[in-house]
Design a protein around this motif. Structure first.
Motif, PDB file in Angstrom:
ATOM      1  N   ARG A  47      56.030  34.600  39.775  1.00 26.97           N
ATOM      2  CA  ARG A  47      56.790  33.528  39.144  1.00 26.97           C
ATOM      3  C   ARG A  47      55.809  32.639  38.368  1.00 26.97           C
ATOM      4  N   ASN A  48      55.674  31.382  38.768  1.00 26.18           N
ATOM      5  CA  ASN A  48      54.767  30.462  38.071  1.00 26.18           C
ATOM      6  C   ASN A  48      53.499  30.180  38.882  1.00 26.18           C
ATOM      7  N   THR A  49      53.222  31.025  39.858  1.00 32.86           N
ATOM      8  CA  THR A  49      52.046  30.874  40.707  1.00 32.86           C
ATOM      9  C   THR A  49      51.011  31.930  40.338  1.00 32.86           C
ATOM     10  N   PHE A  50      49.783  31.493  40.147  1.00 33.50           N
ATOM     11  CA  PHE A  50      48.682  32.397  39.823  1.00 33.50           C
ATOM     12  C   PHE A  50      47.727  32.424  41.004  1.00 33.50           C
ATOM     13  N   LEU A  51      47.392  33.635  41.460  1.00 30.22           N
ATOM     14  CA  LEU A  51      46.557  33.803  42.648  1.00 30.22           C
ATOM     15  C   LEU A  51      45.418  34.762  42.338  1.00 30.22           C
ATOM     16  N   ASN A  52      44.314  34.568  43.059  1.00 36.01           N
ATOM     17  CA  ASN A  52      43.155  35.441  42.906  1.00 36.01           C
ATOM     18  C   ASN A  52      42.569  35.763  44.271  1.00 36.01           C
ATOM     19  N   GLY A  53      42.463  37.048  44.556  1.00 38.46           N
ATOM     20  CA  GLY A  53      41.802  37.505  45.771  1.00 38.46           C
ATOM     21  C   GLY A  53      42.722  37.653  46.961  1.00 38.46           C
ATOM     22  N   ARG A  54      42.275  38.490  47.884  1.00 39.18           N
ATOM     23  CA  ARG A  54      43.071  38.800  49.081  1.00 39.18           C
ATOM     24  C   ARG A  54      43.373  37.572  49.938  1.00 39.18           C
ATOM     25  N   GLU A  55      42.413  36.672  50.047  1.00 37.36           N
ATOM     26  CA  GLU A  55      42.634  35.498  50.896  1.00 37.36           C
ATOM     27  C   GLU A  55      43.793  34.658  50.374  1.00 37.36           C
ATOM     28  N   GLU A  56      43.825  34.415  49.068  1.00 36.04           N
ATOM     29  CA  GLU A  56      44.938  33.651  48.485  1.00 36.04           C
ATOM     30  C   GLU A  56      46.255  34.412  48.633  1.00 36.04           C
ATOM     31  N   ILE A  57      46.202  35.732  48.486  1.00 37.93           N
ATOM     32  CA  ILE A  57      47.405  36.560  48.635  1.00 37.93           C
ATOM     33  C   ILE A  57      47.935  36.439  50.068  1.00 37.93           C
TER      34      ILE A  57
END
Length: 136
Positions: A47-57
């Protein structure tokens, strides 16, 4: 490095297997298990969320399934080419107030040579539904 089968380049059969594996993992509602399908430095737009890396996921998924109760997902292969897959999906969930929703969307996936997803871009829309309208 470990490999996450099936590996690209995808065939119709292996793309279908990859989609089914993703559906099964997400329906487990186990954030740690789901995150292991992605590269360490994976990039997401949800959606409008940007994530980077397994920890954030992992953190994102913990929060998601704490608020999206009774979650049930169905994914369908849309198209595939070499190391990319596009899917359409729908899922249903109930919020903490007891209201039901169906979410529809599309995802574009890109995999590394070892079969881990390095990019996931999801466009999602939610529709309020009555419990009697549930399909999943």
């Amino acid at each position: 490095m470990e490999q996450k089968h099936p590996l690209p380049p995808f065939t119709l059969e292996t793309a279908i297997k990859k989609v089914q594996a993703a559906e099964d993992a997400w329906n487990s509602k186990n954030p740690e298990k789901v995150a292991l399908a992605y590269t360490i430095d994976t990039e997401w737009r949800n959606r409008n969320t940007f994530l980077n890396g397994r920890e954030e996921i992992t953190d994102f998924l913990k929060n998601k399934w704490a608020t999206e109760l009774q979650y049930k997902l169905k994914k369908e292969l849309w198209v595939y080419h070499e190391n990319r897959i596009a899917v359409r999906f729908e899922y249903e969930y109930q919020n903490k107030s007891g209201d039901w929703f169906r979410a529809y969307g599309n995802e574009n996936w890109e995999f590394d040579k070892n079969g881990y997803m390095k990019k996931r871009y999801a466009s999602i829309n939610d529709l309020s539904i009555n419990e009697s309208e549930r399909k999943l």
